[in-house]
Design an enzyme around this catalytic site. Structure first.
Site: not given
Ligand code: MC0
Length: 149
Positions: A43, A60, A84, A7, A134
Site C-alpha cells: 500500500e 490509501q 472501503h 482514509h 473500517e
C-alpha cells in the site's frame, strides 16, 4: 465517537502506476509505503491534509500481494475502484463495541494492525448499505501518544 474520515481505500492492480496517476493529476505525494502481510496488501498512503502529529486524511492505494486476499477478490469481481472508507476515532475498541451493539457485524474480535501502526477493525459491508467500513485509531490519535513515562 467517530471524528473524521481517516482514509479512503482504493483497490488497484498496479501500485506504481496508480501512484503515478495521483501524483501527476493531483500533485499528491506518497508519504508512506508498506506491505501488510496479514491483510495481503502492498500500500501507499498519500496525505491530503493535516500533519504528522494527527488530524490527517489519506488516500490509501492498495495492491494485492496474494490471490486469496480481500483486495484480490474484490478486484476480480469489481475491478479497480473504491474498496472501503475508514472513520477515525480515538477509541477503536469502544467504537467497535458501540457499533456492534447496534447490530452491525464487526469483523475482528480485537483490532488488528493497520497502516502506520494504526489499530483497525472492519464492519461487514452487507450491514452498512454495501460499504466496507473500517474503524481506525491512528497511532498519533491513540490516548497517551507522545507522553513520556
Ligand atoms: C466484499 N463485498 C464488498 C466488499 N468486499 N462490498 C463492498 N465493499 C467491499 N470492499 C461484498 C461482496 O460483493 C459480496 O456480496 C459479499 O460482500 C461477500 O464478499 P466475498 O467476495 O464473498 O468475500 P468474503 O465474504 O470472503 O469477504 C468479504 C469481507 C472481507 C468483507 C468479509 O473482504 C474482509 O474481511 N474485509 C476486511 C479486510 C480487508 O478488506 N482488508 C484489505 C484492506 P455479494 O452481493 O456479491 O454476495 S487492508 C487495509 O485497509 C489496512 C491495511 C488499513 O486500512 O490500514
Amino acid at each position: 465517537m467517530l471524528t473524521r474520515i481517516d482514509h479512503i481505500g482504493i483497490a488497484c492492480r498496479d501500485l506504481d502506476t496508480t501512484v503515478a496517476f495521483y501524483r501527476a493529476t493531483y500533485g499528491f505525494e506518497v508519504h508512506h509505503t508498506e506491505v501488510n502481510e496479514e491483510q495481503g496488501v502492498r500500500e501507499a498512503m498519500l496525505r491530503i491534509n493535516g500533519t504528522d502529529d494527527g488530524g490527517a486524511s489519506w488516500i490509501q492505494l492498495l495492491e494485492p500481494i496474494r490471490e486469496d486476499s480481500p483486495v484480490a477478490k474484490w478486484l476480480a469481481k469489481h475491478g479497480e475502484g473504491v474498496h472501503h472508507i475508514a472513520f477515525g476515532t480515538a477509541d477503536v475498541d469502544g467504537a467497535a463495541q458501540a457499533v456492534g451493539a447496534r447490530g452491525v457485524r464487526v469483523l475482528y474480535d480485537e483490532p488488528r494492525r493497520g497502516s502506520m501502526d494504526s489499530r483497525i477493525t472492519f464492519l461487514h459491508p452487507k450491514d452498512c448499505h454495501g460499504v466496507l467500513t473500517e474503524l481506525v485509531t491512528a497511532a498519533q490519535d491513540a490516548p497517551g501518544h507522545g507522553e513520556h513515562g
